[in-house]
Design a protein around this motif. Structure first.
Motif, PDB file in Angstrom:
ATOM      1  N   ASP A  25      42.417  39.944  38.090  1.00  0.00           N
ATOM      2  CA  ASP A  25      41.132  39.896  37.391  1.00  0.00           C
ATOM      3  C   ASP A  25      40.786  38.494  36.908  1.00  0.00           C
ATOM      4  OD1 ASP A  25      42.911  39.625  35.315  1.00  0.00           O
ATOM      5  OD2 ASP A  25      42.288  41.447  34.252  1.00  0.00           O
ATOM      6  N   THR A  26      41.516  37.504  37.385  1.00  0.00           N
ATOM      7  CA  THR A  26      41.257  36.112  37.011  1.00  0.00           C
ATOM      8  C   THR A  26      39.842  35.707  37.415  1.00  0.00           C
ATOM      9  OG1 THR A  26      43.588  35.626  37.449  1.00  0.00           O
ATOM     10  CG2 THR A  26      42.093  33.740  37.235  1.00  0.00           C
ATOM     11  N   ASP A 134      38.843  45.409  43.258  1.00  0.00           N
ATOM     12  CA  ASP A 134      39.050  44.884  41.899  1.00  0.00           C
ATOM     13  C   ASP A 134      38.939  43.368  41.814  1.00  0.00           C
ATOM     14  OD1 ASP A 134      39.465  47.479  40.857  1.00  0.00           O
ATOM     15  OD2 ASP A 134      41.559  47.422  41.521  1.00  0.00           O
ATOM     16  N   ALA A 135      38.339  42.741  42.818  1.00  0.00           N
ATOM     17  CA  ALA A 135      38.084  41.298  42.749  1.00  0.00           C
ATOM     18  C   ALA A 135      37.047  41.011  41.665  1.00  0.00           C
ATOM     19  CB  ALA A 135      37.594  40.777  44.098  1.00  0.00           C
ATOM     20  N   PRO A 136      37.102  39.863  41.039  1.00  0.00           N
ATOM     21  CA  PRO A 136      36.123  39.543  40.002  1.00  0.00           C
ATOM     22  C   PRO A 136      34.730  39.238  40.547  1.00  0.00           C
ATOM     23  CG  PRO A 136      37.560  37.673  40.377  1.00  0.00           C
ATOM     24  CD  PRO A 136      38.119  38.805  41.183  1.00  0.00           C
ATOM     25  N   VAL A 137      34.655  38.939  41.836  1.00  0.00           N
ATOM     26  CA  VAL A 137      33.376  38.584  42.450  1.00  0.00           C
ATOM     27  C   VAL A 137      33.150  39.436  43.703  1.00  0.00           C
ATOM     28  CG1 VAL A 137      31.996  36.734  43.507  1.00  0.00           C
ATOM     29  CG2 VAL A 137      33.581  36.211  41.627  1.00  0.00           C
ATOM     30  N   GLY A 138      31.952  39.989  43.797  1.00  0.00           N
ATOM     31  CA  GLY A 138      31.549  40.712  45.000  1.00  0.00           C
ATOM     32  C   GLY A 138      30.338  40.026  45.595  1.00  0.00           C
ATOM     33  N   LEU A 139      30.335  39.864  46.900  1.00  0.00           N
ATOM     34  CA  LEU A 139      29.219  39.229  47.600  1.00  0.00           C
ATOM     35  C   LEU A 139      28.563  40.255  48.521  1.00  0.00           C
ATOM     36  CD1 LEU A 139      31.035  35.937  48.692  1.00  0.00           C
ATOM     37  CD2 LEU A 139      29.649  36.270  46.648  1.00  0.00           C
ATOM     38  N   GLY A 205      38.260  36.408  45.245  1.00  0.00           N
ATOM     39  CA  GLY A 205      39.052  36.223  44.033  1.00  0.00           C
ATOM     40  C   GLY A 205      40.450  35.734  44.373  1.00  0.00           C
ATOM     41  N   TYR A 206      41.365  35.918  43.425  1.00  0.00           N
ATOM     42  CA  TYR A 206      42.755  35.518  43.612  1.00  0.00           C
ATOM     43  C   TYR A 206      43.583  36.752  43.969  1.00  0.00           C
ATOM     44  CZ  TYR A 206      41.319  31.166  41.385  1.00  0.00           C
ATOM     45  OH  TYR A 206      40.684  29.992  41.080  1.00  0.00           O
ATOM     46  N   ALA A 207      44.298  36.687  45.070  1.00  0.00           N
ATOM     47  CA  ALA A 207      45.098  37.821  45.529  1.00  0.00           C
ATOM     48  C   ALA A 207      46.178  38.185  44.517  1.00  0.00           C
ATOM     49  CB  ALA A 207      45.743  37.493  46.870  1.00  0.00           C
ATOM     50  N   ASP A 208      46.398  39.485  44.364  1.00  0.00           N
ATOM     51  CA  ASP A 208      47.499  39.974  43.541  1.00  0.00           C
ATOM     52  C   ASP A 208      48.777  39.880  44.364  1.00  0.00           C
ATOM     53  OD1 ASP A 208      49.382  41.351  42.100  1.00  0.00           O
ATOM     54  OD2 ASP A 208      48.120  43.093  41.688  1.00  0.00           O
TER      55      ASP A 208
END
Length: 231
Positions: A25-26, A134-139, A205-208
């Motif tokens: 969620d970064t 659950d990425a912080p950004v959706g395009l 986003g940043y991968a978990d």
């Protein structure tokens, strides 16, 4: 100190690109997103038409968007109510494409310990698409209906540029055709004009690093299998 190997840098950004299905969620700073899109806008397009339009979702806007799309996905009558505007996949599957598709699906489900008969868990896993994993950004990407097949080829180069530019900045992505079934809901949320058509979505986003789904490694055919050199 020797200068960086430009080819190695570019090659790494391309070869480390993958479809990530679980994100941290970064937050991703707006200026980083804008930089990625600015670089990607240098993608080629026939007679410089630049057919792409991009909608960036985060925070509450993304949450509301995802809630409505998820509700549609969970609707038992969704296939009757929501239809794709264009066929992304072939209407009839043949090999080798069918085999490759099946292998990808079962490789992922095996990692997640989802059995063939477990339709509920399959449904749940597919639903993660509509939360942008659950990425912080959706395009969401759209194109004007007037544009023809060549512009869709141009669009693919633009999308690839976004994914590579993201990797160069330590970010990951997942391009998602799954959203196209729910274009009527997307149209309402994004206030699209009648001339705009949804191309696809993308998680950013940043991968978990601890997520099981992100252990998936897809295979590629060797160059010798899809290239002929003529001289």
């Amino acid at each position: 100190m020797s200068p960086p190997d430009d080819a190695a840098i570019v090659d790494r950004a391309i070869t480390t690109r993958r479809s990530v299905r679980a994100f941290l969620d970064t937050p991703v700073p707006r200026e980083t997103i804008e930089a990625i899109l600015a670089v990607s806008s240098r993608a080629p397009s026939g007679t410089n038409t630049q057919p792409w339009k991009v909608y960036v979702l985060s925070g509450e806007a993304k949450a509301r968007f995802c809630a409505d799309v998820l509700a549609a996905y969970d609707d038992p009558e969704r296939d009757a109510k929501y239809r794709e505007e264009y066929p992304y996949y072939p209407r009839e599957w043949v090999d080798p494409y069918l085999s490759r598709r099946r292998k990808l699906g079962w490789d992922l489900y095996s990692l997640l310990d989802i059995r063939r008969e477990d339709k509920a868990r399959m449904h749940e896993q597919h639903a993660r698409n509509f939360r942008f994993f659950d990425a912080p950004v959706g395009l969401i990407f759209t194109i004007d209906r007037i544009m023809e097949q060549g512009s869709w080829l141009d669009y693919g180069m633009f999308l690839q540029s976004i994914m590579v530019a993201a990797r160069a900045r330590g970010l990951d992505t997942c391009p998602q055709a799954a959203f196209t079934q729910f274009h009527t809901i997307i149209k309402q949320h994004l206030r699209l004009t009648e001339e705009e058509m949804v191309v696809c979505g993308m998680s950013l986003g940043y991968a978990d690093p601890d997520a099981t789904a992100n252990q998936l490694t897809t295979e590629r055919e060797p160059v010798s299998q899809f290239v002929r050199f003529l001289s």
